[in-house]
Write a protein that holds these residues in place. Structure first.
Motif, PDB file in Angstrom:
ATOM      1  N   ALA A 117       0.833  -1.200   0.000  1.00  0.00           N
ATOM      2  CA  ALA A 117       0.000   0.000   0.000  1.00  0.00           C
ATOM      3  C   ALA A 117       0.871   1.254   0.000  1.00  0.00           C
ATOM      4  O   ALA A 117       0.568   2.226  -0.708  1.00  0.00           O
ATOM      5  CB  ALA A 117      -0.926   0.000   1.213  1.00  0.00           C
ATOM      6  N   ARG A 118       1.943   1.227   0.785  1.00  0.00           N
ATOM      7  CA  ARG A 118       2.833   2.391   0.824  1.00  0.00           C
ATOM      8  C   ARG A 118       3.521   2.607  -0.515  1.00  0.00           C
ATOM      9  O   ARG A 118       3.696   3.737  -0.967  1.00  0.00           O
ATOM     10  CB  ARG A 118       3.877   2.211   1.936  1.00  0.00           C
ATOM     11  N   GLN A 119       3.948   1.511  -1.130  1.00  0.00           N
ATOM     12  CA  GLN A 119       4.597   1.620  -2.421  1.00  0.00           C
ATOM     13  C   GLN A 119       3.625   2.183  -3.460  1.00  0.00           C
ATOM     14  O   GLN A 119       3.996   3.028  -4.285  1.00  0.00           O
ATOM     15  CB  GLN A 119       5.121   0.259  -2.872  1.00  0.00           C
ATOM     16  N   GLN A 120       2.381   1.720  -3.421  1.00  0.00           N
ATOM     17  CA  GLN A 120       1.370   2.225  -4.353  1.00  0.00           C
ATOM     18  C   GLN A 120       1.114   3.707  -4.112  1.00  0.00           C
ATOM     19  O   GLN A 120       0.935   4.478  -5.062  1.00  0.00           O
ATOM     20  CB  GLN A 120       0.082   1.416  -4.205  1.00  0.00           C
ATOM     21  N   ALA A 121       1.103   4.115  -2.831  1.00  0.00           N
ATOM     22  CA  ALA A 121       0.902   5.525  -2.511  1.00  0.00           C
ATOM     23  C   ALA A 121       2.048   6.369  -3.044  1.00  0.00           C
ATOM     24  O   ALA A 121       1.835   7.477  -3.554  1.00  0.00           O
ATOM     25  CB  ALA A 121       0.779   5.704  -0.998  1.00  0.00           C
ATOM     26  N   MET A 122       3.286   5.850  -2.943  1.00  0.00           N
ATOM     27  CA  MET A 122       4.429   6.579  -3.464  1.00  0.00           C
ATOM     28  C   MET A 122       4.364   6.704  -4.975  1.00  0.00           C
ATOM     29  O   MET A 122       4.624   7.772  -5.550  1.00  0.00           O
ATOM     30  CB  MET A 122       5.717   5.894  -3.020  1.00  0.00           C
ATOM     31  N   GLU A 123       4.022   5.613  -5.652  1.00  0.00           N
ATOM     32  CA  GLU A 123       3.908   5.648  -7.114  1.00  0.00           C
ATOM     33  C   GLU A 123       2.842   6.656  -7.543  1.00  0.00           C
ATOM     34  O   GLU A 123       3.031   7.414  -8.494  1.00  0.00           O
ATOM     35  CB  GLU A 123       3.568   4.249  -7.640  1.00  0.00           C
ATOM     36  N   ALA A 124       1.706   6.669  -6.841  1.00  0.00           N
ATOM     37  CA  ALA A 124       0.629   7.605  -7.171  1.00  0.00           C
ATOM     38  C   ALA A 124       1.073   9.046  -6.934  1.00  0.00           C
ATOM     39  O   ALA A 124       0.751   9.945  -7.725  1.00  0.00           O
ATOM     40  CB  ALA A 124      -0.609   7.296  -6.336  1.00  0.00           C
ATOM     41  N   ALA A 125       1.821   9.269  -5.845  1.00  0.00           N
ATOM     42  CA  ALA A 125       2.291  10.619  -5.529  1.00  0.00           C
ATOM     43  C   ALA A 125       3.273  11.122  -6.576  1.00  0.00           C
ATOM     44  O   ALA A 125       3.231  12.296  -6.974  1.00  0.00           O
ATOM     45  CB  ALA A 125       2.935  10.627  -4.149  1.00  0.00           C
ATOM     46  N   ILE A 126       4.154  10.246  -7.027  1.00  0.00           N
ATOM     47  CA  ILE A 126       5.129  10.644  -8.047  1.00  0.00           C
ATOM     48  C   ILE A 126       4.433  10.918  -9.375  1.00  0.00           C
ATOM     49  O   ILE A 126       4.776  11.862 -10.096  1.00  0.00           O
ATOM     50  CB  ILE A 126       6.220   9.572  -8.188  1.00  0.00           C
ATOM     51  N   LYS A 127       3.431  10.125  -9.700  1.00  0.00           N
ATOM     52  CA  LYS A 127       2.660  10.362 -10.922  1.00  0.00           C
ATOM     53  C   LYS A 127       1.962  11.719 -10.863  1.00  0.00           C
ATOM     54  O   LYS A 127       1.959  12.477 -11.843  1.00  0.00           O
ATOM     55  CB  LYS A 127       1.641   9.242 -11.120  1.00  0.00           C
ATOM     56  N   ALA A 128       1.388  12.040  -9.704  1.00  0.00           N
ATOM     57  CA  ALA A 128       0.722  13.337  -9.534  1.00  0.00           C
ATOM     58  C   ALA A 128       1.728  14.477  -9.634  1.00  0.00           C
ATOM     59  O   ALA A 128       1.440  15.540 -10.217  1.00  0.00           O
ATOM     60  CB  ALA A 128       0.007  13.379  -8.187  1.00  0.00           C
ATOM     61  N   ALA A 129       2.928  14.265  -9.071  1.00  0.00           N
ATOM     62  CA  ALA A 129       3.957  15.297  -9.125  1.00  0.00           C
ATOM     63  C   ALA A 129       4.423  15.530 -10.554  1.00  0.00           C
ATOM     64  O   ALA A 129       4.632  16.675 -10.981  1.00  0.00           O
ATOM     65  CB  ALA A 129       5.137  14.908  -8.236  1.00  0.00           C
ATOM     66  N   ASP A 130       4.586  14.437 -11.302  1.00  0.00           N
ATOM     67  CA  ASP A 130       5.007  14.555 -12.701  1.00  0.00           C
ATOM     68  C   ASP A 130       4.054  15.435 -13.511  1.00  0.00           C
ATOM     69  O   ASP A 130       4.471  16.188 -14.393  1.00  0.00           O
ATOM     70  CB  ASP A 130       5.068  13.171 -13.348  1.00  0.00           C
ATOM     71  N   ALA A 131       2.769  15.316 -13.213  1.00  0.00           N
ATOM     72  CA  ALA A 131       1.752  16.012 -14.004  1.00  0.00           C
ATOM     73  C   ALA A 131       1.807  17.523 -13.848  1.00  0.00           C
ATOM     74  O   ALA A 131       1.325  18.259 -14.725  1.00  0.00           O
ATOM     75  CB  ALA A 131       0.362  15.497 -13.625  1.00  0.00           C
ATOM     76  N   VAL A 132       2.379  18.016 -12.745  1.00  0.00           N
ATOM     77  CA  VAL A 132       2.352  19.461 -12.478  1.00  0.00           C
ATOM     78  C   VAL A 132       3.743  20.064 -12.318  1.00  0.00           C
ATOM     79  O   VAL A 132       3.870  21.251 -12.029  1.00  0.00           O
ATOM     80  CB  VAL A 132       1.516  19.763 -11.216  1.00  0.00           C
ATOM     81  N   THR A 133       4.779  19.282 -12.516  1.00  0.00           N
ATOM     82  CA  THR A 133       6.146  19.768 -12.316  1.00  0.00           C
ATOM     83  C   THR A 133       6.483  20.910 -13.263  1.00  0.00           C
ATOM     84  O   THR A 133       6.175  20.865 -14.458  1.00  0.00           O
ATOM     85  CB  THR A 133       7.155  18.613 -12.504  1.00  0.00           C
ATOM     86  N   VAL A 134       7.124  21.928 -12.697  1.00  0.00           N
ATOM     87  CA  VAL A 134       7.577  23.094 -13.467  1.00  0.00           C
ATOM     88  C   VAL A 134       9.084  22.989 -13.630  1.00  0.00           C
ATOM     89  O   VAL A 134       9.813  22.817 -12.647  1.00  0.00           O
ATOM     90  CB  VAL A 134       7.220  24.402 -12.738  1.00  0.00           C
ATOM     91  N   ALA A 135       9.566  23.089 -14.861  1.00  0.00           N
ATOM     92  CA  ALA A 135      10.994  22.985 -15.132  1.00  0.00           C
ATOM     93  C   ALA A 135      11.622  24.374 -15.229  1.00  0.00           C
ATOM     94  O   ALA A 135      11.035  25.300 -15.786  1.00  0.00           O
ATOM     95  CB  ALA A 135      11.228  22.208 -16.425  1.00  0.00           C
ATOM     96  N   GLY A 136      12.818  24.520 -14.668  1.00  0.00           N
ATOM     97  CA  GLY A 136      13.545  25.763 -14.790  1.00  0.00           C
ATOM     98  C   GLY A 136      14.238  25.852 -16.150  1.00  0.00           C
ATOM     99  O   GLY A 136      14.462  24.829 -16.815  1.00  0.00           O
ATOM    100  N   PRO A 137      14.547  27.061 -16.617  1.00  0.00           N
ATOM    101  CA  PRO A 137      14.332  28.337 -15.917  1.00  0.00           C
ATOM    102  C   PRO A 137      12.876  28.818 -16.019  1.00  0.00           C
ATOM    103  O   PRO A 137      12.281  28.784 -17.084  1.00  0.00           O
ATOM    104  CB  PRO A 137      15.273  29.289 -16.665  1.00  0.00           C
ATOM    105  N   SER A 138      12.364  29.229 -14.887  1.00  0.00           N
ATOM    106  CA  SER A 138      11.007  29.771 -14.834  1.00  0.00           C
ATOM    107  C   SER A 138      10.837  30.509 -13.516  1.00  0.00           C
ATOM    108  O   SER A 138      11.648  30.368 -12.597  1.00  0.00           O
ATOM    109  CB  SER A 138       9.969  28.656 -14.962  1.00  0.00           C
ATOM    110  N   GLU A 139       9.777  31.304 -13.412  1.00  0.00           N
ATOM    111  CA  GLU A 139       9.489  32.034 -12.187  1.00  0.00           C
ATOM    112  C   GLU A 139       8.356  31.362 -11.434  1.00  0.00           C
ATOM    113  O   GLU A 139       7.312  31.061 -12.007  1.00  0.00           O
ATOM    114  CB  GLU A 139       9.137  33.489 -12.495  1.00  0.00           C
ATOM    115  N   VAL A 140       8.577  31.124 -10.162  1.00  0.00           N
ATOM    116  CA  VAL A 140       7.586  30.473  -9.306  1.00  0.00           C
ATOM    117  C   VAL A 140       7.162  31.451  -8.221  1.00  0.00           C
ATOM    118  O   VAL A 140       8.003  31.972  -7.481  1.00  0.00           O
ATOM    119  CB  VAL A 140       8.166  29.199  -8.655  1.00  0.00           C
TER     120      VAL A 140
END
Length: 294
Positions: free
Chosen positions: A27-50
């Motif tokens: 369950a923890r591994q699945q939660a980590m995989e889901a969290a990383i997938k969610a992070a990938d979807a919204v990640t902002v790459a530099g150079p950029s302003e946050v």
């Protein structure tokens, strides 16, 4: 007969416990995989302003990636960390970088910095150690190992012109090898209404290699007009209940729990992810890298 029954009951109990543990790890591994997938979807790459909490702007350098809320909080929770409204986001390096920076905004008010010229680093260390030992009671209640403070990696230093504080402490989870240490490399930018923390988490052996990333981020952070430290108005503005030294010895002692839970995350997942010998951040970094490569 009763002895045999007792043995069978014991074996069954162990079997059920092992099955429950395996399910929990899955369950923890699945939660980590889901969290990383969610992070990938919204990640902002530099150079950029946050934009940071309507207080400051982070000019994210090239080669760094920013994960905003709520995906940042989901990832932190998957690693066993509690999340509150102070969390702004996470910064990680692209490629093989095995570090993570936790960005927070603390609306504490104006931090008076006049105690910096008089502080004693030995006293700060003692206070920090005592505060961590007290916080260990809570960590044990949550099922995480106690945290042992090893020593300074960088003694507290304050730039009074730029209103920037830097300090770093090495720590390890109870029961881990002496060389298996993690580092919080803490940088603070003071503003008119509070402060931004950029907390670099990395392995002890990698801190010299990784800390330039923390300094690059600190230098890339600028408060908005009217929100700068020098914009303080003593007639109208809130003054924090603590001074600069408390950011090392007081408030920071509680936040060192971040190390403990990340190290605990590694301890629980080492066999599941077959990455024995790496730190928790390396575990997460490699999971991210799989997607970066894809």
């Amino acid at each position: 007969m009763s002895m045999l029954n007792a043995v069978l009951r014991g074996l069954l109990a162990l079997a059920f416990a092992a099955a429950a543990h395996a399910q929990s790890d899955t369950a923890r591994q699945q939660a980590m995989e889901a969290a990383i997938k969610a992070a990938d979807a919204v990640t902002v790459a530099g150079p950029s302003e946050v934009k940071l909490a309507a207080q400051a702007v982070l000019k994210l350098p090239a080669g760094m990636l920013y994960i905003p809320q709520p995906a940042a909080g989901q990832l932190m929770q998957a690693m066993g960390n509690s999340v509150d409204s102070s969390l702004l986001g996470l910064v990680r390096g692209a490629g093989d970088a095995h570090w993570l920076v936790v960005a927070r905004w603390e609306a504490a008010g104006y931090i008076k910095d006049d105690d910096a010229k008089d502080w004693n680093v030995d006293d700060l260390f003692k206070s920090l150690k005592e505060g961590t030992e007290e916080a260990n009671k809570r960590r044990k209640e949550m099922g995480f190992p106690a945290l042992e403070i090893v020593g300074w990696v960088q003694k507290p230093s304050y730039d009074s012109a730029a209103h920037r504080l830097v300090w770093s402490m090495a720590a390890r989870s109870e029961g881990r090898d002496a060389d298996d240490q993690s580092v919080n490399y803490n940088t603070y930018a003071l503003g008119r209404e509070g402060y931004v923390t950029l907390n670099l988490i990395t392995a002890r052996a990698s801190v010299e290699q990784d800390k330039p990333a923390a300094h690059a981020l600190l230098g890339a952070l600028q408060f908005n007009d009217g929100k700068r430290y020098d914009d303080f108005n003593s007639k109208t503005d809130k003054v924090a209940e603590y001074g600069l030294a408390a950011l090392v010895a007081g408030v920071a002692a509680k936040k060192l729990g971040l190390i403990a839970v990340i190290l605990a995350f590694f301890a629980k997942f080492a066999k599941v992810l077959v990455l024995v010998g790496a730190g928790a951040i390396a575990v997460v970094a490699k999971l991210f890298k799989r997607r970066d490569t894809a």
